[in-house]
Scaffold this motif. Structure first.
Motif, PDB file in Angstrom:
ATOM      1  N   ASP A   6      32.541  31.505  -3.792  1.00 12.71           N
ATOM      2  CA  ASP A   6      32.599  32.213  -2.984  1.00 12.71           C
ATOM      3  C   ASP A   6      31.248  33.399  -3.173  1.00 12.71           C
ATOM      4  OD1 ASP A   6      34.293  30.985  -1.990  1.00 12.71           O
ATOM      5  OD2 ASP A   6      36.206  32.335  -2.248  1.00 12.71           O
ATOM      6  N   ASP A 155      28.514  30.651  -2.624  1.00 16.25           N
ATOM      7  CA  ASP A 155      28.292  30.761  -0.929  1.00 16.25           C
ATOM      8  C   ASP A 155      27.229  31.583  -0.550  1.00 16.25           C
ATOM      9  OD1 ASP A 155      29.663  28.186  -0.743  1.00 16.25           O
ATOM     10  OD2 ASP A 155      31.345  29.377  -0.283  1.00 16.25           O
ATOM     11  N   LYS A 336      33.682  34.455   6.091  1.00 15.78           N
ATOM     12  CA  LYS A 336      34.883  33.176   5.765  1.00 15.78           C
ATOM     13  C   LYS A 336      35.907  32.917   6.508  1.00 15.78           C
ATOM     14  CE  LYS A 336      33.252  32.066   1.414  1.00 15.78           C
ATOM     15  NZ  LYS A 336      33.441  30.065   0.954  1.00 15.78           N
ATOM     16  N   ALA A 338      36.335  33.366   9.715  1.00 15.05           N
ATOM     17  CA  ALA A 338      35.890  33.063  10.406  1.00 15.05           C
ATOM     18  C   ALA A 338      35.151  31.241  10.590  1.00 15.05           C
ATOM     19  CB  ALA A 338      34.404  33.602  11.195  1.00 15.05           C
ATOM     20  N   GLY A 339      34.876  31.190   9.412  1.00 17.01           N
ATOM     21  CA  GLY A 339      34.295  29.305   8.646  1.00 17.01           C
ATOM     22  C   GLY A 339      32.958  29.286   8.829  1.00 17.01           C
ATOM     23  N   LYS A 340      32.042  30.658   8.850  1.00 23.46           N
ATOM     24  CA  LYS A 340      30.182  30.469   8.879  1.00 23.46           C
ATOM     25  C   LYS A 340      30.207  29.993   8.160  1.00 23.46           C
ATOM     26  CE  LYS A 340      30.824  33.827  12.797  1.00 23.46           C
ATOM     27  NZ  LYS A 340      30.021  34.371  13.544  1.00 23.46           N
ATOM     28  N   THR A 346      24.327  34.570  10.277  1.00 18.92           N
ATOM     29  CA  THR A 346      25.683  35.908   9.549  1.00 18.92           C
ATOM     30  C   THR A 346      25.654  37.047   9.343  1.00 18.92           C
ATOM     31  OG1 THR A 346      26.939  33.624   9.548  1.00 18.92           O
ATOM     32  CG2 THR A 346      28.506  34.581   8.750  1.00 18.92           C
TER      33      THR A 346
END
Length: 434
Positions: A6, A155, A336, A338-340, A346
């Motif tokens: 991540d 990410d 993460k 919010a799934g962005k 962001t």
């Protein structure tokens, strides 16, 4: 397929540990990479820890953190070669838990902080150098390490790799730091018995004192000296802007300044008998608000010293480092959830959070101070001498009336800077700190 995380955090100092701990505590898969043998292995010096910043990350840190002494007294000294004029602030409120500031030994503290990071679930790899960032167009997608199969993907990558971040420069995120924006500091740790320290500084067990100094010790260069108490040692040091060391006509070295500070008649009795066992030199980003580079982009963020987050006016660094690390991690956590995607839009939330924090508010408040000091070397040479001579004149009882002495003091200031210079200096300084 190569493993993907991540987040990857490069560096295991206060900012890197704060970021990694916060991410791991939230359940994210995070890798931390440190080039030293272990976190803190490159640090031998003492430092000041500001409890508020760490409390927001590890509320119960006082239970087992390796803390030296809590600070109950702050001294500010203006030195010439033979004397000083100073102010002290000592409060019994600072002697009541929870304590506000502590002295620490970085090697011990960083190692402890790293143990908390690993307990939170992060993967730490030491003795590994990140050679470059992996890019997909203008997006950071991972790092390349100096190991076989050393490409690791994530990410987002958080850079906490210290002053003048090599990785950020290689990637073109910001240019090399200017010499006028970074200080070179040297420190020694002098060991002596606890009871001697307590007697000399008029403190009890676990109580501590910080002394910050400016004046003749830096020989006209922009910089300060410092002395503070650890449990069974003293940390003493001095730092000046790197640009001043480069242009100093006397070719004065940092170590020569430190030796001069140690010989000062007001300092020598405090450190007498101390056994020097540790010495280090390091760079400190002190360019302030205008020197902070871009700190986020597609898949990356910069925290701590890498971003120039030091409040030189108040000698604060570790609290800014830990706060920037925490805020960067919280930005990732929220994204993460919010799934962005970890793109610049962001991650701009990190900059917004910083702007709303004390970090950028304080840096902005003192944004003009570095330039004023660079252009006014007399603040570090002329004025300390004038103030000390004025004090000696007024406190010496020699049959001369006080009115005559006051005229003598005023005359010395006018002779050195003229009335227009005195007024101009006062206005410039007021504007820079208002």
């Amino acid at each position: 397929m190569p493993e993907k995380f991540d987040a990857i955090v490069v560096g295991a100092g206060p900012s890197g540990n704060a970021a990694t701990y916060t991410l791991a505590k939230a359940g994210l898969k995070v890798l931390q990479i440190e080039r030293g043998e272990y976190p803190g292995s490159k640090n031998v010096q003492g430092a000041i820890l500001y409890s508020d910043a760490l409390e927001k990350i590890i509320p119960d840190f006082r239970e087992d953190a390796p803390l030296e002494r809590h600070i109950i007294e702050q001294r500010m000294w203006l030195l010439d070669d033979q004397s000083f004029v100073g102010t002290h602030f000592r409060s019994e409120d600072y002697n009541k838990p929870p304590y506000n500031r502590y002295t620490i030994i970085r090697a011990q503290f960083d190692k402890w902080f790293s143990s908390k990071v690993r307990e939170a679930g992060a993967l730490l790899i030491c003795e590994t150098t990140v050679e470059q960032l992996l890019m997909d167009g203008d997006r950071v997608v991972g790092v390349r390490c100096d190991r076989i199969g050393g490409d690791v993907f994530a990410d987002v990558v958080i850079l906490a790799d210290g002053v003048n971040s090599t990785l950020a420069r290689k990637a073109g995120f910001h240019p090399e730091i200017q010499a006028r924006n970074v200080a070179l500091a040297v420190k020694e740790i002098l060991f002596m018995p606890e009871e001697v320290i307590q007697a000399r500084f008029n403190i009890g067990e676990e109580e501590g004192v910080v002394i910050e100094m400016m004046g003749s010790v830096t020989e006209g260069m922009v910089g300060t000296g410092f002395l503070y108490t650890n449990k069974d040692s003293l940390t003493i040091g001095v730092g000046c802007m790197l640009s001043d060391f480069k242009t100093n006509p006397n070719r004065t070295t940092p170590y020569a300044l430190l030796e001069k500070l140690k010989r000062h008649p007001s300092i020598a009795p405090l450190i007498e008998g101390g056994e020097m066992k540790e010495y280090c030199a390091h760079l400190i980003p002190e360019g302030g608000f205008h020197a902070v580079p871009k700190i986020f982009g597609h898949g990356w963020m910069i925290v701590g010293d890498s971003g120039g987050f030091v409040n030189a006016a108040h000698r604060e660094g570790s609290n800014l480092a830990m706060t920037t690390g925490r805020l960067a991690a919280e930005t990732v956590i929220h994204a993460k959830a919010a799934g962005k995607a970890m793109d610049a839009k962001t991650l701009s939330a990190y900059k917004a959070a910083l702007d709303d924090s004390f970090v950028m508010k304080d840096l902005k408040k003192y944004r003009d101070l570095p330039e004023v000091l660079h252009n006014s070397p007399h603040f570090f040479s002329t004025y300390p001498g004038l103030v000390n001579r004025a004090a000696q004149t007024m406190f010496t009882v020699d049959g001369v009336d006080k009115k005559t002495k006051e005229r003598e003091v005023l005359g010395s200031f006018k002779a050195a800077r003229k009335l227009t210079g005195l007024v101009g200096d006062a206005v410039k300084l007021w504007r820079a700190v208002r």
